[in-house]
Structures are given as C-alpha cells and as structure tokens.
Design an enzyme around this catalytic site. Structure first.
Site, short mmCIF file in Angstrom:
data_model
loop_
_atom_site.label_atom_id
_atom_site.label_comp_id
_atom_site.label_asym_id
_atom_site.label_seq_id
_atom_site.Cartn_x
_atom_site.Cartn_y
_atom_site.Cartn_z
N VAL A 1 96.82 69.28 83.90
CA VAL A 1 97.49 69.93 82.78
C VAL A 1 98.23 68.84 82.02
O VAL A 1 98.56 67.79 82.58
CB VAL A 1 98.48 71.04 83.22
CG1 VAL A 1 97.72 72.25 83.77
CG2 VAL A 1 99.46 70.53 84.27
N SER A 2 98.47 69.06 80.73
CA SER A 2 98.97 67.98 79.87
C SER A 2 100.45 67.67 80.03
O SER A 2 100.90 66.61 79.66
CB SER A 2 98.68 68.32 78.40
OG SER A 2 97.29 68.41 78.20
#
Length: 200
Positions: free
Chosen positions: A9-10
């Site tokens: 996930v970023s």
C-alpha cells in the site's frame, strides 16, 4: 515449492485488508506474506528486498494486481525478468489470470504473458503519472481559490506595532526591535515588510 504473497500500500494509513484476503483465499499462509507500506515508484522497499532474498527456484509468488508490484513501467519489466528468469520462480497476478506463469510455459504462452505484462505495466505507470498531474492541478486550483498550504503563520507579537513604529522612526535598531519582539532579525524584517504591504 514454497508459496509467498506480496502486499503493498502506498502509505501507512492505507488499508491492506483487500489484498490480504485475496492472498489467503489463494492459499498463502500469513507468515509467508510480505507487506510494504510505501510508494511503488521503485523497488527499494525493505519487505520486498527481504522477500527477494527468500525466494528460491520453483517457488510461487502471488500478488493481487500488477500495480501492487510497482508503478514504474521499466522497473516492473525488469523485476518480472529477475523473478521469473534469474530466480526461476512462478508469479500469479490474481486480478489478471493471463499473468500466471504456471500456465502456458510454451513459446505462445510466454509471448502472450509478456504482451499482457507490457500493457499492464504501461497502464500502471500511466496511472501514476495521471495521479501526479491530478494532484498538481488540484493544488493549483486550491491556491487559485485562496487555500493556503503549510502551517498557519504565527500571530504578530502584541507589542509589534509599537516596536515597528519606533524602528521605522529610527529610534531603535532592527536588532533591538527584533529583541523586544522576541523574534530573529530576519523574521522581524520579513514581518515588517509584510505589515507594510498589508497597510497600503
């Protein structure tokens, strides 16, 4: 043959549950799942590097979608080659059944897989570029509406106006004025100029 999963996930506040559920449904054990919480602009990620060291020939790596691997077109291609050719592992992209290297080991299957990978890698990078552009446009539009970014400026000291007038009349030096306002000289000077502009 060991089965691994990779999740990305970023940022720290994004939720990885959707990816984890998909990997568990594919049969990957929790202890074999590696999770990074950072941007996909390159592959210098701690958990991905750890996973790379663990992978052995004929192991199987599951990822939810190609953009979880990365968002840089050339680097996705390069990593895919490292994983499948140098490491000799299989990769299964759950959202795209055509990107499952266990299927179609013949020339046609490999060719088809390579084409799909190129298209999806390009789409992933294109989306990254579009996101950056939308962010820049959003910031520009907000600034045009008068939205200010960053920390709000600190209020002027209570005695600023009196001290400013004395400094302007050359009764005191800028160093004395700054000291009386408990500000660095540069800050006093900046606030004085700003005050002058707002007064006109």
């Amino acid at each position: 043959m060991a089965q691994y999963g990779y999740v990305r996930v970023s940022s720290m506040d994004q939720n990885e549950d959707r990816q984890l559920i998909a990997l568990r449904e594919a049969g990957v054990q929790n202890k074999m799942i590696f999770i990074d919480k950072q941007s996909g602009k390159d592959f210098n990620r701690p958990q991905y590097r750890r996973l790379l060291r663990r992978l052995k020939k004929d192991d199987l790596l599951f990822i939810k979608s190609i953009d979880r691997l990365g968002r840089n077109y050339e680097e996705i291609q390069q990593q895919w080659s490292v994983l499948t050719k140098e490491k000799g592992i299989d990769i299964c992209v759950l959202d795209m059944p055509l990107l499952d290297t266990r299927r179609g080991k013949d020339l046609v299957g490999t060719f088809l897989s390579d084409i799909v990978l190129q298209v999806l890698s390009f789409v992933a990078e294109n989306e990254r570029v579009n996101i950056r552009q939308r962010q820049a446009e959003g910031i520009a539009a907000a600034k045009a509406r008068g939205v200010r970014f960053g920390r709000p400026p600190k209020p002027l000291p209570d005695n600023f106006y009196v001290v400013y007038c004395r400094w302007k009349e050359k009764e005191i030096s800028v160093q004395q004025a700054a000291r009386e306002c408990r500000l660095p000289c540069s800050t006093f000077h900046y606030k004085a100029k700003k005050y002058e502009k707002s007064a006109h």
